[in-house]
Scaffold this motif. Structure first.
Motif, PDB file in Angstrom:
ATOM      1  N   MET A  39      47.289  40.818  11.559  1.00  0.00           N
ATOM      2  CA  MET A  39      46.495  40.150  10.522  1.00  0.00           C
ATOM      3  C   MET A  39      46.136  41.158   9.430  1.00  0.00           C
ATOM      4  O   MET A  39      46.250  40.880   8.236  1.00  0.00           O
ATOM      5  CB  MET A  39      45.236  39.571  11.164  1.00  0.00           C
ATOM      6  N   ALA A  40      45.731  42.366   9.864  1.00  0.00           N
ATOM      7  CA  ALA A  40      45.345  43.408   8.913  1.00  0.00           C
ATOM      8  C   ALA A  40      46.529  43.804   8.037  1.00  0.00           C
ATOM      9  O   ALA A  40      46.394  43.951   6.818  1.00  0.00           O
ATOM     10  CB  ALA A  40      44.803  44.621   9.651  1.00  0.00           C
ATOM     11  N   ILE A  41      47.716  43.959   8.648  1.00  0.00           N
ATOM     12  CA  ILE A  41      48.887  44.356   7.868  1.00  0.00           C
ATOM     13  C   ILE A  41      49.194  43.283   6.814  1.00  0.00           C
ATOM     14  O   ILE A  41      49.415  43.575   5.638  1.00  0.00           O
ATOM     15  CB  ILE A  41      50.107  44.579   8.786  1.00  0.00           C
ATOM     16  N   GLY A  42      49.164  42.003   7.241  1.00  0.00           N
ATOM     17  CA  GLY A  42      49.397  40.911   6.300  1.00  0.00           C
ATOM     18  C   GLY A  42      48.362  40.900   5.194  1.00  0.00           C
ATOM     19  O   GLY A  42      48.689  40.718   4.016  1.00  0.00           O
ATOM     20  N   ALA A  43      47.091  41.105   5.568  1.00  0.00           N
ATOM     21  CA  ALA A  43      46.002  41.041   4.591  1.00  0.00           C
ATOM     22  C   ALA A  43      46.120  42.173   3.570  1.00  0.00           C
ATOM     23  O   ALA A  43      46.129  41.932   2.361  1.00  0.00           O
ATOM     24  CB  ALA A  43      44.655  41.119   5.316  1.00  0.00           C
ATOM     25  N   PHE A 101      43.860  53.081  11.054  1.00  0.00           N
ATOM     26  CA  PHE A 101      44.723  53.531   9.961  1.00  0.00           C
ATOM     27  C   PHE A 101      44.170  53.045   8.617  1.00  0.00           C
ATOM     28  O   PHE A 101      44.018  53.824   7.679  1.00  0.00           O
ATOM     29  CB  PHE A 101      46.147  53.012  10.168  1.00  0.00           C
ATOM     30  N   PHE A 102      43.829  51.748   8.547  1.00  0.00           N
ATOM     31  CA  PHE A 102      43.342  51.220   7.267  1.00  0.00           C
ATOM     32  C   PHE A 102      41.954  51.749   6.930  1.00  0.00           C
ATOM     33  O   PHE A 102      41.521  51.692   5.792  1.00  0.00           O
ATOM     34  CB  PHE A 102      43.355  49.688   7.277  1.00  0.00           C
ATOM     35  N   MET A 103      41.258  52.284   7.938  1.00  0.00           N
ATOM     36  CA  MET A 103      39.950  52.865   7.664  1.00  0.00           C
ATOM     37  C   MET A 103      40.090  54.154   6.866  1.00  0.00           C
ATOM     38  O   MET A 103      39.200  54.522   6.105  1.00  0.00           O
ATOM     39  CB  MET A 103      39.213  53.129   8.978  1.00  0.00           C
ATOM     40  N   TYR A 112      36.022  52.279   2.093  1.00  0.00           N
ATOM     41  CA  TYR A 112      35.295  51.447   1.126  1.00  0.00           C
ATOM     42  C   TYR A 112      35.802  50.023   1.103  1.00  0.00           C
ATOM     43  O   TYR A 112      35.208  49.151   0.481  1.00  0.00           O
ATOM     44  CB  TYR A 112      35.385  52.051  -0.279  1.00  0.00           C
ATOM     45  N   GLY A 113      36.941  49.768   1.725  1.00  0.00           N
ATOM     46  CA  GLY A 113      37.495  48.425   1.720  1.00  0.00           C
ATOM     47  C   GLY A 113      38.295  48.180   0.450  1.00  0.00           C
ATOM     48  O   GLY A 113      38.392  49.046  -0.422  1.00  0.00           O
ATOM     49  N   PHE A 114      38.888  46.997   0.377  1.00  0.00           N
ATOM     50  CA  PHE A 114      39.763  46.669  -0.749  1.00  0.00           C
ATOM     51  C   PHE A 114      39.242  45.398  -1.410  1.00  0.00           C
ATOM     52  O   PHE A 114      38.929  44.422  -0.743  1.00  0.00           O
ATOM     53  CB  PHE A 114      41.201  46.473  -0.257  1.00  0.00           C
ATOM     54  N   ARG A 115      39.175  45.417  -2.725  1.00  0.00           N
ATOM     55  CA  ARG A 115      38.491  44.374  -3.462  1.00  0.00           C
ATOM     56  C   ARG A 115      39.470  43.731  -4.435  1.00  0.00           C
ATOM     57  O   ARG A 115      40.321  44.411  -4.983  1.00  0.00           O
ATOM     58  CB  ARG A 115      37.368  45.075  -4.227  1.00  0.00           C
ATOM     59  N   MET A 191      38.587  35.651   0.815  1.00  0.00           N
ATOM     60  CA  MET A 191      37.333  36.407   0.904  1.00  0.00           C
ATOM     61  C   MET A 191      37.090  37.327  -0.283  1.00  0.00           C
ATOM     62  O   MET A 191      35.997  37.814  -0.472  1.00  0.00           O
ATOM     63  CB  MET A 191      37.306  37.250   2.188  1.00  0.00           C
ATOM     64  N   PHE A 192      38.132  37.666  -1.055  1.00  0.00           N
ATOM     65  CA  PHE A 192      38.044  38.555  -2.208  1.00  0.00           C
ATOM     66  C   PHE A 192      37.850  40.021  -1.821  1.00  0.00           C
ATOM     67  O   PHE A 192      38.212  40.923  -2.551  1.00  0.00           O
ATOM     68  CB  PHE A 192      36.885  38.128  -3.138  1.00  0.00           C
ATOM     69  N   TYR A 193      37.302  40.272  -0.638  1.00  0.00           N
ATOM     70  CA  TYR A 193      37.053  41.658  -0.232  1.00  0.00           C
ATOM     71  C   TYR A 193      37.399  41.814   1.246  1.00  0.00           C
ATOM     72  O   TYR A 193      36.996  40.993   2.065  1.00  0.00           O
ATOM     73  CB  TYR A 193      35.578  42.004  -0.463  1.00  0.00           C
ATOM     74  N   ILE A 194      38.176  42.855   1.571  1.00  0.00           N
ATOM     75  CA  ILE A 194      38.469  43.097   2.988  1.00  0.00           C
ATOM     76  C   ILE A 194      38.167  44.552   3.328  1.00  0.00           C
ATOM     77  O   ILE A 194      38.263  45.438   2.473  1.00  0.00           O
ATOM     78  CB  ILE A 194      39.952  42.791   3.354  1.00  0.00           C
ATOM     79  N   GLU A 195      37.768  44.784   4.564  1.00  0.00           N
ATOM     80  CA  GLU A 195      37.602  46.157   5.061  1.00  0.00           C
ATOM     81  C   GLU A 195      38.138  46.203   6.476  1.00  0.00           C
ATOM     82  O   GLU A 195      38.339  45.158   7.105  1.00  0.00           O
ATOM     83  CB  GLU A 195      36.133  46.567   5.009  1.00  0.00           C
TER      84      GLU A 195
END
Lengths: 284, 286
Positions: A39-43, A101-103, A112-115, A191-195
């Motif tokens: 899910m994270a990779i897709g997002a 990894f995404f952290m 900080y996440g992705f916006r 969601m516009f924002y993911i972390e």
């Protein structure tokens, strides 16, 4: 419809997709505790494509899901040698590797996440839900679906009658990681924002719970589980601070009293005959 | 510098070992995972903190937190394992994830979600041993962990109850026929597993001095990683696995980037699961 209701319904769609992604892999008698990783990779992939490169949402989603399923194939080859508890722990390890990894991965914002990703609407989310449900329905009625049933009942017998067990397992693993990738892309664009915290192991666990409590032997169970597990936390809002305690306790009790799930395969068959009977009566 | 980091790594690692042993005890006996183990660790840390706040000396707070965490784990056995003993291994696993959510929520309601400082109830003394600076807290942690590890190891190896535990993990039906009270063995094993997690919680809280209801998740996962690397269900393997993880973590923070710590640990875990699922010291039965 209020923004709140819309949000709940949108997340319900994402939950249903995640439950279907677990169900896909369950079809080959394996349970993945790492679907939040796909899910994270897709997002992240689709969000990066649409925000940084300006690619429209539909191809972005598709590329994100293909990336997730490509990683799924890569990781599937070694993981599918494992069985039972080891497969669960392996997929769990994969999910945690992706999350951590995404952290720290700077291009997608790191801690900080992705916006920025926008554009997922309710009709779009449920369009994907519908497409995948039709796909699973066709699969369950096809020759391939029968092969998977055989594999699930007894892998050794299945391989002795000439079914390519490894290929079947890899195939459903691909389908599961693709579905989770789509769920992730839709989630990000809604969601516009993911972390990285959005793709915690609990997300994978809830997706499995949806499948188990809905009923493990039919994709309708995944659908029902997705609905229940989206509504239950909202219903429990009146509990205030103790909400999660009640939620957890309900899950523990469900496990004790209804361990085989709510929908069984027999039930689907009976309901199908019942509905069919009504139609026959009506037409005669 | 290197020796200093080694001591720090061993201290941290010994708390991981205690957690890993708890995982290994339950897995070795029932072939099932208790995911709420990390949350029992957190609960133990908070119990110890509460007792210390009441002015109890450290050793008393440790013992009481140990008993408290053990009792919580017995409740877990009652609700998440015993009713599901005959079902798929996944059921208890998911049930304990749900129980972990409950434990986190209860801790948030009682102690709040802000980080809490551990009250200083013992004098901290620093000792200079050659190039290495050791504090009395390091010594307490190492001594307590080693004592407990040797204790549980010898208990399982030498006592008749330990023999009953090994027999139950090998062949429960046969053990039962030979007069072993299986339920009692299981309850005791869960209690021991939880008690070790509780001690690890209090000891970790002493070092980091700040605890929140959410520290259990990562800590529990790391305990599981340590168990797998050491050898699934193998007590001595779990001990060594925990120490190794502690040393790797500290060395990574000291000489590499702290942000990559968990990627490295979970990557190692994945590599072990795929290529060497029996771990470093496990027997090849799976």
């Amino acid at each position: 419809m209020s923004v709140y209701t819309q949000g709940v319904i949108a997340l319900m769609g994402v939950n249903i997709l995640m439950a279907l992604s677990v169900y896909a892999i369950v079809m080959a008698d394996q349970v993945s505790l790492g679907n939040a990783g796909f899910m994270a990779i897709g997002a992240y992939t689709s969000a990066y494509l649409s925000v940084k490169l300006g690619i429209p949402i539909f191809p972005a989603l598709l590329i994100g899901a293909l990336a997730a399923s490509f990683i799924g194939l890569l990781i599937g080859v070694p993981l599918l040698r494992l069985s039972g508890l080891y497969f669960v722990m392996g997929t769990f390890g994969f999910g945690e590797v992706v999350r951590t990894f995404f952290m720290v991965f700077e291009p997608t914002g790191g801690a900080y996440g992705f916006r920025g990703p926008v554009g997922a609407t309710l009709p779009m989310i449920y369009g994907w839900v519908l497409v995948l449900i039709v796909l699973f329905w066709l699969l369950s009625r096809s020759r391939l679906g029968r092969s998977l049933d055989a594999l699930r009942d007894d892998a050794e017998v299945a391989s002795s009658i000439g079914l390519n067990v490894t290929l079947l397992k890899l195939g459903v693993f691909w389908l599961g990681s693709f579905t989770a990738g789509i769920a992730g892309g839709l989630y990000a664009h809604y969601m516009f924002y993911i972390e990285s915290g959005n793709f915690h192991i609990l997300v994978s666990a809830i997706a499995i719970l949806c499948v188990i409590l809905g009923g493990m032997y039919t994709f309708w169970g995944a659908l029902l589980g997705g609905v229940i597990f989206s509504i239950l936390p909202e219903v429990l809002r009146f509990m205030g601070g103790w909400r999660l305690s009640v939620y957890g306790s309900v899950l523990v009790l469900m496990m004790i009293f209804r361990p085989s799930g709510i929908i069984s395969r027999q039930m689907v068959r009976n309901t199908g005959e019942w509905v069919g009977g009504i139609f026959r009566k009506a037409s005669s | 510098m290197f020796l200093q980091q080694l001591v720090n790594g061993l201290t941290l690692g010994s708390t991981y070992s205690l957690l890993a042993i708890g995982f290994a005890l339950v897995l070795g006996l029932l072939n099932m995972l208790n995911i709420a183990h990390g949350d029992v660790f957190m609960f133990g840390a908070f119990l110890g903190l509460s007792f210390a706040m009441l002015g109890m000396p450290l050793y008393l707070a440790l013992i009481l937190a140990m008993v408290g965490a053990g009792v919580v784990t017995i409740i877990i056995e009652r609700l998440c394992f015993r009713p599901l003993r005959k079902s798929h291994f996944l059921m208890p696993l998911l049930s304990t994830i749900a129980f972990g959510i409950v434990l986190q929520n209860v801790a948030t309601q009682i102690w709040g979600s802000e980080p809490v400082r551990y009250p200083q109830t013992t004098e901290i003394a620093q000792f200079q041993l050659g190039p290495v600076l050791v504090s009395s807290i390091d010594i307490i942690i190492l001594a307590t962990s080693i004592l407990l590890m040797v204790g549980i190891d010898q208990f399982v190896k030498r006592t008749s109850f330990g023999r009953a535990m090994r027999a139950t993990s090998e062949k429960p039906q046969t053990a039962s026929l030979l007069g072993v009270n299986i339920n009692w063995v299981i309850v005791f094993t869960f209690f021991a597993s939880g008690a070790l997690a509780g001690v690890a919680g209090v000891l970790t809280a002493l070092v980091y001095s700040q605890i929140t209801p959410f520290i259990g998740i990562r800590q529990g996962l790391i305990g599981m990683v340590a168990m797998v690397i050491g050898g699934v269900g193998n007590l001595r393997g779990a001990m060594i696995g925990g120490l190794m993880i502690g040393i790797i973590e500290i060395m990574n923070d000291a000489y590499f980037a702290a942000g990559y710590r968990d990627i490295i640990l979970f990557g190692l875990f994945l590599a072990f699961i795929v290529f060497k699922p029996e771990g470093l010291f496990g027997t090849k039965e799976q």
